[in-house]
Design an enzyme around this catalytic site. Sequence first.
Site, PDB file in Angstrom:
ATOM      1  CE  LYS A  22      46.365  64.284  49.378  1.00 32.40           C
ATOM      2  NZ  LYS A  22      46.482  63.318  48.226  1.00 32.40           N
ATOM      3  CG  ASN A  23      42.658  62.068  49.664  1.00 28.74           C
ATOM      4  OD1 ASN A  23      43.520  62.507  49.118  1.00 28.74           O
ATOM      5  ND2 ASN A  23      42.905  60.759  50.420  1.00 28.74           N
ATOM      6  CB  CYS A 121      53.000  58.834  47.031  1.00 30.51           C
ATOM      7  SG  CYS A 121      52.815  60.348  47.883  1.00 30.51           S
ATOM      8  NE  ARG A 126      48.830  54.876  45.022  1.00 29.47           N
ATOM      9  CZ  ARG A 126      48.576  56.269  45.552  1.00 29.47           C
ATOM     10  NH1 ARG A 126      49.456  57.029  45.544  1.00 29.47           N
ATOM     11  NH2 ARG A 126      47.509  56.418  46.267  1.00 29.47           N
ATOM     12  CG  ASP A 309      46.322  58.117  52.738  1.00 28.15           C
ATOM     13  OD1 ASP A 309      46.948  57.658  52.178  1.00 28.15           O
ATOM     14  OD2 ASP A 309      45.277  59.035  52.305  1.00 28.15           O
ATOM     15  NE  ARG A 401      51.496  64.761  46.153  1.00 28.57           N
ATOM     16  CZ  ARG A 401      51.092  63.556  46.242  1.00 28.57           C
ATOM     17  NH1 ARG A 401      52.057  62.933  46.252  1.00 28.57           N
ATOM     18  NH2 ARG A 401      49.811  63.135  45.903  1.00 28.57           N
TER      19      ARG A 401
HETATM   20  C1  UD1 Z   1      42.949  57.203  47.491  1.00 28.43           C
HETATM   21  C2  UD1 Z   1      43.550  58.394  48.272  1.00 28.43           C
HETATM   22  C3  UD1 Z   1      44.985  58.080  48.783  1.00 28.43           C
HETATM   23  C4  UD1 Z   1      44.904  56.889  49.732  1.00 28.43           C
HETATM   24  C5  UD1 Z   1      44.203  55.703  49.072  1.00 28.43           C
HETATM   25  C6  UD1 Z   1      43.904  54.509  49.907  1.00 28.43           C
HETATM   26  C7  UD1 Z   1      42.643  60.244  46.797  1.00 28.43           C
HETATM   27  C8  UD1 Z   1      43.046  61.593  46.217  1.00 28.43           C
HETATM   28  N1  UD1 Z   1      43.830  59.513  47.343  1.00 28.43           N
HETATM   29  O1  UD1 Z   1      43.853  57.042  46.520  1.00 28.43           O
HETATM   30  O2  UD1 Z   1      45.252  59.212  49.691  1.00 28.43           O
HETATM   31  O3  UD1 Z   1      46.179  56.323  50.016  1.00 28.43           O
HETATM   32  O4  UD1 Z   1      42.823  55.993  48.467  1.00 28.43           O
HETATM   33  O5  UD1 Z   1      42.937  54.915  50.886  1.00 28.43           O
HETATM   34  O6  UD1 Z   1      41.505  60.147  47.326  1.00 28.43           O
HETATM   35  N2  UD1 Z   1      44.243  49.584  42.942  1.00 28.43           N
HETATM   36  C9  UD1 Z   1      44.425  48.841  41.963  1.00 28.43           C
HETATM   37  N3  UD1 Z   1      44.062  49.061  40.651  1.00 28.43           N
HETATM   38  C10 UD1 Z   1      43.071  50.231  40.246  1.00 28.43           C
HETATM   39  C11 UD1 Z   1      43.043  51.097  41.528  1.00 28.43           C
HETATM   40  C12 UD1 Z   1      43.769  50.757  42.754  1.00 28.43           C
HETATM   41  O7  UD1 Z   1      45.066  47.801  41.864  1.00 28.43           O
HETATM   42  O8  UD1 Z   1      42.780  50.587  39.313  1.00 28.43           O
HETATM   43  C13 UD1 Z   1      44.885  49.298  44.190  1.00 28.43           C
HETATM   44  C14 UD1 Z   1      45.980  50.197  44.565  1.00 28.43           C
HETATM   45  O9  UD1 Z   1      47.317  49.794  43.931  1.00 28.43           O
HETATM   46  C15 UD1 Z   1      46.167  50.259  45.935  1.00 28.43           C
HETATM   47  C16 UD1 Z   1      44.650  49.970  46.351  1.00 28.43           C
HETATM   48  O10 UD1 Z   1      44.015  49.349  45.365  1.00 28.43           O
HETATM   49  O11 UD1 Z   1      46.932  49.021  46.465  1.00 28.43           O
HETATM   50  C17 UD1 Z   1      44.050  51.126  46.945  1.00 28.43           C
HETATM   51  O12 UD1 Z   1      44.111  52.070  45.995  1.00 28.43           O
HETATM   52  P1  UD1 Z   1      42.825  53.186  45.739  1.00 28.43           P
HETATM   53  O13 UD1 Z   1      41.890  52.946  46.721  1.00 28.43           O
HETATM   54  O14 UD1 Z   1      42.305  53.200  44.388  1.00 28.43           O
HETATM   55  O15 UD1 Z   1      43.612  54.452  46.211  1.00 28.43           O
HETATM   56  P2  UD1 Z   1      43.645  55.919  45.358  1.00 28.43           P
HETATM   57  O16 UD1 Z   1      42.252  56.207  44.920  1.00 28.43           O
HETATM   58  O17 UD1 Z   1      44.638  56.227  44.266  1.00 28.43           O
END
Ligand code: UD1
Length: 420
Positions: A22-23, A121, A126, A309, A401
Amino acid sequence: MGSFVIEGGRRLEGQVRMSGAKNAILPIMAATLLCPGDCFIHEVPDLRDVTVMTDILRSLGVKVEAGRGGDGGRSLTIHAGGLNTHVGPGDLMGQMRSSIFVMGPILARLGRATVAYPGGCAIGPRPIDLHLRGLSALGAKFRERYGHIEAEAVALRGGEVHLDFPSVGATENVMMAAILAEGTTVIRNAAREPEIADLQRFLNAMGGRVSGAGSDSVRVDGVATLHGAEHSVIPDRIEAGTFLAAVGVAGGHVEFRNVVGEHIEAAMAKMREAGLIITEGRSGLMVTATARLRAVDFKTLPYPGFPTDLQPQAMALMTVAEGTSLITETVFDKRFNHVEELSRMGARIRVEGRAAVVEGVPGLSGAEVAAPDLRGGMALVIAGLAAEGVTKVRGTEHIDRGYEGLEAKLSALGAAIGRE
Ligand code: UD1
């Protein structure tokens, strides 16, 4: 709202094949927006998030057709000849956090993009500040109006991007924007997840010049144009880790196919420490659980650490392990929504800030529970496999999902699970 109904206490036996990740598929679908040619993507999982991303692409004027690849698996043909700057209705973006991925590619190709704030979620705040700061370093300007973000860049220029945290999504968004920028971009403290390396492979198949994915420094040398490409998505390591936990609670002997052992090292190490017997062969993994597992402590971290995850599913396993386990969540602020529901099934869990103390009990009892989110919902299904009696997990839409054909895969292994 549908429910999964599970009668616990059955051992799992047989073979299970993992779906495409998925990711990995979500950013790759967004990356197809970078070129006007035909892209053929194979090993595409049939998931609700893929349907939402398909709807987002279509709302941008892109043609998306689903079909079958040579191996019988699901494929997508995507043609982004025409592309709008404005992502369709806000409710589409609100359904999934990964919708933010389309911003980098649209901006790179058209010089402007308007997107609504992404959803996803309910696992703590986030924000998307790292995405926006990364794109700003390439020359993009942002304006926020009426719940939308308007991005503009007359011409993106390569630059140095240092991420405060190795965000998966921000790394991918900046890679996709940088690929058509003038000059070289270096992303430091980049996330190292295998899905980022898969995106790099796809971008390079399109004619891009990206290197370093999988390390904490990703280099993108901008190119003037990209062309259509063909790509097979890597296996879903989170689905594999989830099935490890399922075998752990239910007991039995299962052969895993289409799995990359290296991608689930951290999960396998913890599961082995807990007593699961895992052997790696050429065609996959052989996984055996003969006795009640032991409690182990673990802490979630960015890759190659233990994946956040898998935290809820591994917690479900610890609820019935022998001893007390300390689980620390460091990636998300509030990812313990499944604790209350697990407790309704007889689990003994105490949450203190970012830590959960799980005191293993000899058995859980079936109950009616509600999936709080995707992985938390899956933790309840796993608990249901272990529980005595019938467990009803409401909220299949969360679990759909991220898990393709869940009840078919579990039933084929001998679990008693159906959908209402
Ligand atoms: C991706 C995965 C998700 C997984 C997550 C962490 C996909 C589609 N989803 O989500 O399943 O749970 O990685 O392994 O690949 N953050 C900020 N600012 C930002 C972006 C992130 O503060 O602009 C923080 C988030 O709140 C969170 C942490 O960074 O606490 C990790 O987020 P991130 O690695 O960005 O996760 P996703 O890419 O959303």
